[in-house]
Motif scaffolding. Structure first.
Motif, PDB file in Angstrom:
ATOM      1  N   GLU B  55       0.843  -1.203   0.000  1.00  0.00           N
ATOM      2  CA  GLU B  55       0.000   0.000   0.000  1.00  0.00           C
ATOM      3  C   GLU B  55       0.874   1.246   0.000  1.00  0.00           C
ATOM      4  O   GLU B  55       1.912   1.284   0.678  1.00  0.00           O
ATOM      5  N   SER B  56       0.420   2.273  -0.706  1.00  0.00           N
ATOM      6  CA  SER B  56       1.204   3.508  -0.735  1.00  0.00           C
ATOM      7  C   SER B  56       1.214   4.158   0.643  1.00  0.00           C
ATOM      8  O   SER B  56       0.191   4.218   1.325  1.00  0.00           O
ATOM      9  N   VAL B  57       2.387   4.598   1.045  1.00  0.00           N
ATOM     10  CA  VAL B  57       2.535   5.387   2.277  1.00  0.00           C
ATOM     11  C   VAL B  57       3.545   6.492   2.012  1.00  0.00           C
ATOM     12  O   VAL B  57       4.350   6.398   1.085  1.00  0.00           O
ATOM     13  N   ASP B 112      -0.421   2.609  -7.040  1.00  0.00           N
ATOM     14  CA  ASP B 112      -1.373   2.283  -5.977  1.00  0.00           C
ATOM     15  C   ASP B 112      -2.796   2.620  -6.413  1.00  0.00           C
ATOM     16  O   ASP B 112      -3.734   1.855  -6.181  1.00  0.00           O
TER      17      ASP B 112
END
Lengths: 286, 162, 823
Positions: B55-57, B112
């Motif tokens: 997941e994009s962070v 994402d």
């Protein structure tokens, strides 16, 4: 910037978390998703001695139903909320507001409970929780639990009823099912900015009459607020542009919003009236 | 110091880090993954975007210790050998970058986005990258790049690419 | 290249110039294999962190760094006292008047601080973390001095002073009077005789360039040789100025700009931190690094714009303009940096725009305030001028009850009048304003939107629609050296290129114009490929390192292609001329009988036979067989000094929706047609237009650096300094007309700043057009919803914004304000 040094605990259960908080000394900060806390620490506006990181406390994550309530674990991320089928069915107002929080990457980390415990009046979820009369389930030292209604939870700017040593465990909100319409009407200058003002509205119609109305205001004071006068004016009223507009005109009653570079107080009050009208019209299906 | 085990772009690392070390600083300074960059202090700009467990962070708003036991993918880990990821190729072909500083984060955010919505509208693309600031392009060509990549990724694979 | 009548079997290869080549630069940028300054690590490298002043104006009454020195891993702590005898002054290269007051600009404060963020102490430590931690251990007290923030107050008699050493806050008074210069008639007479006059006060708010890559500097030390890697637009200028400022001999200082992440003028500077990195490295004999944080960048890197503009226009009742008068107050900030005073002076020549004013007078006061200095920001002087003239043309149209486009048309220079000498004395090269306007009107769908506007107005729709116009020109291709000399600029405006023909036939093109995102490597390859007839892929463009590119004047002012690209053409011509002699020798033909096409020399009338220039490169490397009396090399270099500026122009149209209930403005459609001369790479051109539009629109709608009453920068993070995201900007509809520039063989005019210069007034004019019928005459930029709403419902221009920061992140700001202080 780099945060100031801190001691770090990463519990995996609520009990461990409570112990870590208790053992953390004078200045403990509980980190949920960290999406507000880490920037503030990077700017060194906060420099806690100990950070207790809840991201591995899996029991705090998830949404379940309990009778007429939805029970949302405090560490449920915004992304979890947006993917959750129970939220999609019974928590549309929460979903609408959550969609507007920050951006996708932040929503992957940021949590429902963290946003509420941070109690930023410009945050989107406190007003929603207040409008829904959420119950905040809090665990204290030794594991004792207490429940605080939203109206008592938000005490002041960035201040909640959470006492030292306590932990927000879950949030209970009523299911809003058939008959309810909702709208989160957010106003900001650029998409990723915090709300200048926002209005959370949930309206239940019975035929051509408004049976129930719940309206929360974002960033209209040092805490989220209920637009009580509007709610009272709406209940029992006919669903019409005129009644909604007349009711919404009372949205700013009793508010004392701040003045900052995005808006001065009188303009915020004006926005509250306009946005309340829009939110209620949308929620009522007008 | 806290010991962490982390996989980054397919390789495993064991390191001691201070709890306050941000993931982006760990990537850049301890692993030499300097493709991921820092653009702000407040998680507004998204230049540091990586994927944490898929997941994009924003890696400036995650502590390195929080990546313990996790899989991190950076801009340096998305190409298949010499074959560019379709999103990288699309940014090149649509001129979706100028100075290139926001590009690693923009590409990671865009991947994402397509993972969650393989066929986004223009509005959905703009919404999906709202957490990534670009000062050079005015975003028009970035939107075109994401559209191109969406088309290629949905036509050439059935989900394997994502 | 010339065409010949003779048939030839060699088909001319497709031209590279004009083709939509994808960028060479992208390969490393899309894969993270980048070379940003902050990526650099040198053995033994130390890290610098600054203690910066939290007060805008004060004397340093106590400064104790002993505790910081005792912190772990701290190597040294320095204050202004440590460097006062060697730091010199940050250079100002543009003394716009002979009597301009420059109080000097220390890189680190010695006893007085003049703006929030000024460096007060430097910690040098083994790690960045240790350096930052130790800064907090420094004990410092300040004695406050009254703060000067408002220019209109600062220029009054008896005003508090920024610099005690000066007699007023005015640095200079610059005048351009067309009557006195002989380029126009008497302005006072024009106004005395005017049938109509319109006067306005416009405000160019303070902006922050906000390049995405924060500034960074690394200094390497090798004996008495220093290498400065820096995220700069201007390695060549930085080398000269860095040497002059620090006393490091120029030949002992190498400056490298590796990959640079945007600049927009913001990295057109000799930064205090760059100078201090050199001084610290010299003092310690160790390599050092400094990389700023975003909040540090917003607070201390130079800002842009910040002018109060008083503009008067005189006209006949039929709309013919007869005179223009401009008075500016230009905020210098606390100090004069590289071209701080020159930015408004450069703008002096663009206020007349595309119109045939017979009379023009310009006056500008440069004013000191206790804020960070201003300097170049995309457009630098020209956006300010374009805004003022394009806004007041609309005001004049309202006054005369004329259609704003008709008023412009009546006054603009007609196509057949080029070249045209403006009232400011500039010779506009080429163009056709009517053609660009027609194309833009079609692109926008002007008639349909006007019809919708009418319909919304008649129905009293809460969302009103407006259309804004900006028909602009600008001066690009900075610049003819002699002109710069006449304006007292401290350097010339030429540019340098070298071409190295390598033995294997590969080609190195070395340019003095240092890119930071523009795509020089691609465009220069296209130019060289055509000139030399070698494949695009065989060319490498080198730049940004003074050891590789010895001469250059760098990238700003939409100059790179126009001046630097032309230098490549000139160098290539020399290469071909040198190769021709060798080709003639090897082909046993007369030079005059050779023709050069597609990279190949052949004897006229003998198709097929011939010698490629890449083969000649190998032959001359071996040098076994070449003519007597010439050098064994076909490498060449050239410097190009343009004889004139170039003048892009265009018509920009913005359709804007205004929600009269909330004041929220939203661009419905944006269309523009620009004439930037010949186009080398249409993809890059479109990208430059998009980026410029985004920044120009953002000035109109979003950005403003705000100081509170104490001189704290309220907009000290990206939470409060609003850089728009993809959600906040529209799709842009762009087009081009083409009238070649006449001042360079490429015929290029420059495109880097056009969108930024043109768009701002189009956006504001659009918003006003939407609500003018409600009594609104002006709205201050940026058009915040609050201002628009106030202007509609309370009259006036929307008024000043509250200076308190938003409460996000606990009211984070870049001073020492506490967490709770935001409310």
């Amino acid at each position: 910037m780099i945060p100031a040094a801190f001691a770090y605990a990463r519990p995996t259960t609520v009990d461990e978390a409570l112990s870590a908080i208790a053992a953390g000394g004078e200045d403990v900060k509980i980190m949920a998703g960290g999406q507000s806390l880490i920037p503030v620490m990077r700017l060194r506006l906060a420099a806690p001695e100990t950070v207790v990181d809840l991201t591995k406390v899996t029991e705090l994550r998830g949404v379940r139903e309990d009778g007429d309530s939805l029970v949302i674990g405090s560490m449920t991320t915004h992304s979890d909320i947006l993917r959750d089928p129970l939220i999609a069915r019974y928590g549309k107002l929460i979903a609408e507001a959550t969609e507007t929080v920050a951006d996708p990457a932040v929503r992957h980390r940021g949590t429902f409970g963290g946003a509420l415990a941070h109690a930023d009046p410009a945050g989107d979820l406190p007003a929603v929780a207040l409008a829904l009369d959420a119950e905040f389930v809090i665990a204290g030292p030794g594991g004792a639990r207490r429940s605080v209604p939203a109206a008592a939870f938000f005490v002041d700017y960035l201040t909640t009823a959470l006492e030292d040593g306590e932990l927000l465990v879950e949030i209970r909100v009523p299911k809003l099912g058939e008959g309810w319409g909702v709208r989160y009407e957010k106003f900001n200058r650029v998409a990723q900015a915090w709300s200048i003002v926002a209005v959370a509205a949930a309206v239940r119609r019975e035929g051509s009459t408004i049976a129930e109305a719940r309206i929360g205001l974002t960033n209209m004071g040092s805490t989220p607020l209920r637009a009580t006068a509007v709610e009272q004016a709406l209940v029992g009223a006919d669903v019409s542009l005129e009644t909604v507009t007349a009711a919404a005109a009372q949205a700013a009653e009793g508010t004392e919003p701040s003045s900052d570079l995005n808006a001065q107080a009188d303009y915020r009050q004006h926005l509250a009236r306009v946005l309340t009208g829009r939110a209620v019209r949308a929620a009522a299906g007008l | 110091m806290t010991q962490i085990n982390v996989r980054v772009d397919g390789a495993s690392y064991v390191d001691d880090v201070e709890p306050r070390t941000l993931l982006v600083h760990y990537l850049r300074e301890q692993l030499g993954k300097v493709g991921t960059v820092v653009g702000c202090d407040t998680s507004n700009c998204g230049a540091c975007t990586v994927h944490l467990d898929g997941e994009s962070v924003k890696s400036c708003t995650v502590l390195a210790v929080q990546a313990d036991g996790s899989e991190v993918t950076t801009i340096e880990g998305i190409a298949d050998g010499a074959t560019l990821h379709p999103m990288q190729k699309a940014f090149h072909e649509q001129h979706g970058l100028q100075c290139g500083y926001c590009t690693p984060g923009m590409i990671m955010a865009s991947i994402d986005l397509l993972k969650n919505n393989p066929n986004p509208s223009e509005h959905e693309i703009r919404e999906g990258i709202e957490g990534n600031l670009c000062r050079c392009t005015g975003y028009v060509n970035i939107v075109r790049a994401v559209q191109q990549a969406a088309g290629e990724m949905s036509s050439t694979t059935t989900g394997a690419q994502a | 290249m010339t065409l010949t009548d003779e048939p030839t079997t060699v088909t001319e290869p497709a031209k590279e110039v004009g083709s939509a080549r994808l960028r060479k630069e992208d390969g490393r940028l899309i894969t993270g294999k980048t070379n940003w300054t902050d990526n650099m690590v040198l053995p033994g490298m130390l890290h610098m962190a600054f203690l910066r002043s939290p007060v805008a104006h004060g004397t340093i009454s106590n400064l104790d760094v002993s505790a910081a020195k005792d912190r772990p891993n701290v190597v040294a702590v320095f204050t202004g006292q440590d460097f006062k005898d060697e730091q010199g002054s940050i250079p100002c290269a543009w003394p716009v008047t002979p009597d301009m007051v420059n109080p000097g600009h220390p890189s680190i404060a010695v006893d007085t601080v003049n703006h929030v963020g000024e460096a007060v102490a430097i910690v040098v430590a083994r790690t960045r973390t240790a350096a930052v931690d130790a800064v907090e251990a420094i004990d410092v007290d300040y004695t406050n001095i009254p703060v000067v923030l408002d220019m209109e107050e600062a220029v009054k008699d008896g005003a508090d002073l920024v610099h005690a050493s000066t007699s007023s806050n005015t640095s200079y008074h610059f005048v351009f009077d067309a009557g006195e210069a002989g380029t126009g008639t008497d302005t006072d007479a024009a106004f005395a005789d005017a049938e109509v006059t319109v006067s306005r006060r416009f405000v160019q708010q303070r902006l922050i360039p906000a390049f995405m890559e924060p500034r960074s500097a690394v200094v390497g030390v090798s004996g008495d040789n220093y290498t400065l890697w820096s995220a700069t637009q201007i390695p060549h200028i930085l080398r000269v100025m860095g040497a002059l400022t620090t006393g490091i001999p120029e030949h002992k200082l190498r400056v490298v700009a590796p990959d640079v992440g945007g600049g927009f003028g913001g990295k057109l500077q000799v930064c205090p931190e760059e100078i201090l990195a050199l001084l610290v490295a010299r003092r310690l004999g160790k390599p050092v690094k400094w990389t700023e944080t975003r909040s540090e960048s917003l607070m201390t890197a130079h800002h842009g714009r910040d002018q109060v503009q008083f503009i008067d226009v005189a006209a006949k009742k039929d709309g013919t303009v007869t005179g223009l008068r401009v008075r500016l107050l230009a905020d210098m900030g606390a100090y004069l940096r590289l071209i701080t005073p020159g930015v408004p002076a450069l703008g002096a020549f663009m206020f007349p725009g595309i119109y045939k004013f017979p009379a023009y007078r310009f006056e500008c006061d440069g004013v000191f305030t206790n804020k960070v200095p201003t300097d170049a920001y995309r457009g630098a002087g020209r956006p300010e001028a374009t805004f003022a003239i394009e806004r007041i043309m609309d005001e004049l149209a309202v006054e005369l009850d004329m259609d704003p486009m008709e008023l412009r048309r009546k006054n603009w220079i007609n196509a057949e009048e080029f070249p045209f000498t403006s009232v400011a004395g500039l010779q506009y090269d080429s163009g056709d304003y009517e053609q660009a306007t027609q194309a833009a009107l079609e692109l926008l769908g002007y008639d349909e939107l006007r019809a919708e506007q009418k319909q919304r107005r008649e129905s009293g729709d809460p969302v009103q629609l407006g259309i804004g116009i900006s028909t602009f020109t600008e001066m690009c291709g900075l610049a003819p050296s002699r002109v710069l000399g006449s304006l007292a600029f401290g350097a010339g405006g030429w540019e340098q290129a070298s071409i190295r023909m390598l033995p294997t036939g590969k080609v190195e093109v070395i340019t003095g114009s240092t890119p930071h995102g523009q795509g020089h490597e691609t465009a220069w390859s296209q130019i060289a490929a055509d000139q030399l007839g070698v494949p695009f892929e065989d060319i490498e463009v080198l730049h940004g390192d003074t050891a590789v590119s010895a001469r250059g004047l760098d990238t700003y002012g939409s100059r790179s292609l126009v001046v630097g690209g032309t230098a490549v053409v000139k160098a290539a011509e020399k290469v071909v001329a040198k190769a021709r002699k060798i080709a003639a020798h090897l082909l046993e033909a007369s030079e005059d009988d050779l023709e050069f096409s597609g990279g190949k020399f052949s004897v006229k009338g003998t198709p097929g036979a011939g010698l490629g220039i890449q083969e000649i490169a190998l032959a001359i490397f071996a040098a076994h067989d070449y003519p007597e009396g010439i050098e064994p090399s076909i490498d060449a270099e050239a410097a190009f000094d343009p004889v004139n500026f170039s003048f892009p122009h265009g018509t920009h149209l913005c359709a804007m929706e205004v929600d009269t209930d909330t004041g929220f403005v939203k661009i419905r459609k944006y269309a523009c047609v620009d004439d930037i001369g010949n186009i080398v790479n249409p993809i890059i051109v479109e990208g430059q237009m998009h980026g410029g539009l985004a920044q120009g629109i953002s000035q109109a709608l979003y950005e403003e650096a705000i100081y509170d009453a104490d001189g704290n920068l309220t907009t000290g993070t990206f939470v409060d300094y609003l850089v728009p995201s993809a959600m906040d900007l529209p799709t842009f509809h762009t087009g081009n007309t083409t009238h070649a520039a006449t001042s360079n063989p490429l015929g290029a005019k420059g495109v880097g700043e056009a969108g930024c210069i043109a768009s701002t007034p189009a956006v504001v004019n659009a918003a006003l057009d939407a609500v003018r019928h409600l009594g609104v005459k002006d709205i201050l930029m940026p058009l915040t919803p609050e201002r628009v709403w106030r202007a509609i419902h309370q009259g006036g221009d929307g008024g000043a914004r509250a200076a308190e920061g938003s409460n996000a992140y606990g009211g984070a700001r870049t001073t020492e304000s506490g967490y709770e202080e935001a409310k």
